[in-house]
Design a protein around this motif. Structure first.
Motif, mmCIF file in Angstrom:
data_model
loop_
_atom_site.group_PDB
_atom_site.id
_atom_site.type_symbol
_atom_site.label_atom_id
_atom_site.label_comp_id
_atom_site.label_asym_id
_atom_site.label_seq_id
_atom_site.Cartn_x
_atom_site.Cartn_y
_atom_site.Cartn_z
ATOM 1 N N ALA A 404 0.346 -31.993 -18.796
ATOM 2 C CA ALA A 404 0.912 -33.279 -19.203
ATOM 3 C C ALA A 404 0.047 -34.439 -18.726
ATOM 4 O O ALA A 404 -0.651 -34.338 -17.717
ATOM 5 C CB ALA A 404 2.329 -33.423 -18.646
ATOM 6 N N ARG A 405 0.126 -35.534 -19.464
ATOM 7 C CA ARG A 405 -0.541 -36.756 -19.025
ATOM 8 C C ARG A 405 0.228 -37.320 -17.821
ATOM 9 O O ARG A 405 1.438 -37.547 -17.906
ATOM 10 C CB ARG A 405 -0.530 -37.781 -20.163
ATOM 11 N N PRO A 406 -0.426 -37.570 -16.679
ATOM 12 C CA PRO A 406 0.302 -38.130 -15.541
ATOM 13 C C PRO A 406 0.700 -39.579 -15.806
ATOM 14 O O PRO A 406 0.018 -40.303 -16.535
ATOM 15 C CB PRO A 406 -0.703 -38.035 -14.390
ATOM 16 N N SER A 407 1.794 -39.992 -15.216
ATOM 17 C CA SER A 407 2.194 -41.394 -15.308
ATOM 18 C C SER A 407 1.341 -42.218 -14.349
ATOM 19 O O SER A 407 0.726 -41.695 -13.410
ATOM 20 C CB SER A 407 3.670 -41.550 -14.958
ATOM 21 N N PHE A 408 1.329 -43.535 -14.564
ATOM 22 C CA PHE A 408 0.592 -44.395 -13.649
ATOM 23 C C PHE A 408 1.221 -44.371 -12.258
ATOM 24 O O PHE A 408 0.512 -44.449 -11.249
ATOM 25 C CB PHE A 408 0.502 -45.815 -14.205
ATOM 26 N N ASP A 409 2.545 -44.231 -12.178
ATOM 27 C CA ASP A 409 3.197 -44.129 -10.874
ATOM 28 C C ASP A 409 2.709 -42.885 -10.125
ATOM 29 O O ASP A 409 2.454 -42.938 -8.914
ATOM 30 C CB ASP A 409 4.714 -44.069 -11.033
ATOM 31 N N GLU A 410 2.575 -41.767 -10.843
ATOM 32 C CA GLU A 410 2.071 -40.545 -10.210
ATOM 33 C C GLU A 410 0.647 -40.727 -9.721
ATOM 34 O O GLU A 410 0.282 -40.256 -8.629
ATOM 35 C CB GLU A 410 2.147 -39.380 -11.201
ATOM 36 N N MET A 411 -0.173 -41.414 -10.500
ATOM 37 C CA MET A 411 -1.544 -41.674 -10.080
ATOM 38 C C MET A 411 -1.584 -42.556 -8.837
ATOM 39 O O MET A 411 -2.329 -42.283 -7.881
ATOM 40 C CB MET A 411 -2.329 -42.328 -11.220
ATOM 41 N N LEU A 412 -0.793 -43.607 -8.815
ATOM 42 C CA LEU A 412 -0.804 -44.534 -7.680
ATOM 43 C C LEU A 412 -0.305 -43.869 -6.403
ATOM 44 O O LEU A 412 -0.794 -44.167 -5.302
ATOM 45 C CB LEU A 412 0.051 -45.757 -8.006
ATOM 46 N N LYS A 413 0.658 -42.965 -6.531
ATOM 47 C CA LYS A 413 1.232 -42.327 -5.349
ATOM 48 C C LYS A 413 0.263 -41.371 -4.658
ATOM 49 O O LYS A 413 0.507 -40.963 -3.513
ATOM 50 C CB LYS A 413 2.517 -41.581 -5.745
ATOM 51 N N ARG A 414 -0.827 -41.012 -5.329
ATOM 52 C CA ARG A 414 -1.809 -40.143 -4.673
ATOM 53 C C ARG A 414 -2.592 -40.880 -3.596
ATOM 54 O O ARG A 414 -3.182 -40.259 -2.708
ATOM 55 C CB ARG A 414 -2.785 -39.568 -5.704
ATOM 56 N N ASP A 415 -2.647 -42.204 -3.712
ATOM 57 C CA ASP A 415 -3.376 -42.994 -2.716
ATOM 58 C C ASP A 415 -2.424 -43.416 -1.604
ATOM 59 O O ASP A 415 -1.219 -43.600 -1.815
ATOM 60 C CB ASP A 415 -3.961 -44.262 -3.365
ATOM 61 N N THR A 416 -2.969 -43.579 -0.420
ATOM 62 C CA THR A 416 -2.187 -44.009 0.732
ATOM 63 C C THR A 416 -2.856 -45.220 1.371
ATOM 64 O O THR A 416 -4.055 -45.194 1.669
ATOM 65 C CB THR A 416 -2.077 -42.877 1.781
ATOM 66 N N ILE A 417 -2.089 -46.262 1.594
ATOM 67 C CA ILE A 417 -2.593 -47.446 2.281
ATOM 68 C C ILE A 417 -2.249 -47.306 3.755
ATOM 69 O O ILE A 417 -1.073 -47.132 4.114
ATOM 70 C CB ILE A 417 -1.971 -48.737 1.692
ATOM 71 N N PRO A 418 -3.237 -47.365 4.644
ATOM 72 C CA PRO A 418 -2.956 -47.206 6.078
ATOM 73 C C PRO A 418 -1.982 -48.273 6.580
ATOM 74 O O PRO A 418 -1.907 -49.384 6.058
ATOM 75 C CB PRO A 418 -4.338 -47.383 6.731
ATOM 76 N N GLU A 419 -1.248 -47.901 7.632
ATOM 77 C CA GLU A 419 -0.258 -48.822 8.188
ATOM 78 C C GLU A 419 -0.889 -50.103 8.705
ATOM 79 O O GLU A 419 -0.262 -51.150 8.751
ATOM 80 C CB GLU A 419 0.496 -48.123 9.332
ATOM 81 N N TRP A 420 -2.180 -50.028 9.130
ATOM 82 C CA TRP A 420 -2.808 -51.207 9.719
ATOM 83 C C TRP A 420 -3.356 -52.184 8.667
ATOM 84 O O TRP A 420 -3.943 -53.193 9.032
ATOM 85 C CB TRP A 420 -3.923 -50.808 10.690
ATOM 86 N N LEU A 421 -3.122 -51.901 7.395
ATOM 87 C CA LEU A 421 -3.520 -52.863 6.357
ATOM 88 C C LEU A 421 -2.308 -53.682 5.906
ATOM 89 O O LEU A 421 -1.199 -53.175 5.794
ATOM 90 C CB LEU A 421 -4.114 -52.132 5.154
#
Length: 421
Positions: A404-421
């Protein structure tokens, strides 16, 4: 032969009109034909009829689980080049004794995975790899069956980026050193020598390089047997090409390839393995895209598609040709003209064809890239944050989304922004 034909003025995949898939899955998408996959596997199997053999599909060409299941159910073995591919083969029920592990950079973790899960053989490419495999296998109290991949220094007469059998290529052990390295292998703990491996490249359209390489393998087999090695299996690789352009002369048939095998090594009494990938999967797939715009430039027109180089990298990487056809069959005598077929990615390399003579098409029209079943979806990426496109499998009048084509939400959730940002 494939199973993508015009019927009632519309291009079909087997019995399914492509616009029906486009309406359900959106564009762009890949679509594969079960009937074509089946036919192409059987052509290779029949080419070696009467010989002890195993057709190991080179799954780097297309590793979708549904495609693998079709071939596994036909009795195919699998040629894998990573731990991930090994896991995919096992996930569709391929037993370890039908899996060959190739590749120049196997890690110890991958060796351990295959040894513990079961493996037909490792195609060993270097002395450091041989020593590492011996250490891993003996540490587990297991024995690793091996074939050494020899580099025969044969020019495959193919694109430089997919030639693998010349002395300057990174693959294999120089054939001149083979007897020395086989002697080393035979003395190592945890290693069982079972055969010889050779692979000279991909998209070969001439049988002469195969004949030259296999003749060298036959001579090496005799020499190694004289040295006391039990050479009972020959892995002859893959590489037989497909006709990407319909107006080009057709490459040799699997039956003709099989005759070369019989002529060069058939007298040796060895089990033969071959590793076709592109010829099984290539013409079994299309990439279907929609025209976004027709742009009139200075001196040339452009068809801007919703497919891009991240979906099909081969033209940008290899200057590869794919026939491009409209999904709606043009009327006899319809207007044609040269046009550049491009994607929306911000790279000049995002060009599928330059000044290709095509029927007149406009925004909203569907186009199909033929011969896109191999090295298409497996080499795709999410460059420009474009989602991976769906893969569809067709069987008769049925079709199913097999990735299936992934949703943009699924794509964004693969990245993690560190707590210190």
């Amino acid at each position: 032969m494939d199973h993508f034909l015009y019927r009632d003025g519309v291009l079909h995949a087997e019995d399914v009109p492509l616009p029906e898939i486009a309406a359900a899955a959106g564009t762009p998408f890949y679509v594969y034909s079960t009937a074509t996959l089946t036919r192409h596997f059987r052509l290779f199997d029949e080419a070696l009829a009467g010989m002890d053999h195993l057709v190991c599909y080179a799954m780097k060409a297309n590793s979708n689980l549904a495609v693998l299941r079709v071939l596994a159910d036909l009795g195919a073995g699998m040629d894998v080049v990573s731990g991930g591919e090994y896991r995919r083969a096992r996930a569709v029920g391929v037993p370890g004794d039908r899996i060959v592990f190739s590749g120049v950079g196997k890690t110890r973790a991958e060796m351990r995975l295959a040894l513990e899960g079961g493996i037909r053989q490792f195609n060993v490419e270097s002395e450091p790899e041989l020593l590492a495999l011996s250490d891993v296998a003996s540490g587990l109290g297991l024995t690793a069956p091996i074939a050494l991949r020899v580099n025969p220094d044969v020019d495959a007469r193919t694109h430089a980026k997919i030639a693998t059998g010349k002395s300057e290529n990174k693959f294999g052990i120089p054939i001149a050193r083979a007897r020395e390295v086989y002697a080393e292998a035979a003395a190592l703990p945890g290693i069982e020598v079972v055969g010889i491996d050779v692979h000279i490249g991909s998209q070969l359209t001439d049988l002469a390089p195969f004949e030259a390489a296999y003749t060298k393998v036959a001579d090496l087999t005799a020499a190694l047997r004289a040295d006391g090695h039990d050479i009972r299996r020959l892995d002859l690789g893959g590489g037989l090409g497909i006709p990407y352009a319909r107006d080009n002369s057709a490459p040799p048939l699997p039956l003709e390839y099989g005759e070369v095998i019989r002529r060069t090594v058939g007298h040796l009494g060895c089990e033969v393995e071959i590793e076709p990938g592109r010829l099984i999967a290539g013409n079994a797939g299309l990439l279907v895209s929609e025209v976004i715009y027709r742009k009139v430039g200075e001196g040339r027109d452009f068809l801007i598609l919703d497919a891009a180089m991240n979906d099909l990298i081969r033209p940008a990487m290899y200057d590869a040709w794919h026939d491009i056809v409209p999904v709606a069959e043009p009327a006899p005598g319809a207007e044609r003209g040269p046009v550049d077929v491009v994607g929306p990615v911000c790279e000049s390399g995002d060009t599928f064809a330059v000044q290709r003579d095509l029927p007149h098409m406009v925004a909203g029209d569907l186009v199909a890239f033929r011969s896109a079943g191999a090295y298409g979806a497996v080499m795709s990426s999410e460059y420009n944050s474009r989602p991976l496109i769906p893969e569809i499998l067709v069987k008769d009048e049925q079709f199913a989304v097999i990735r299936a084509r992934p949703s943009f939400d699924e794509m964004l959730k693969r990245d993690t922004i560190p707590e210190w940002l």
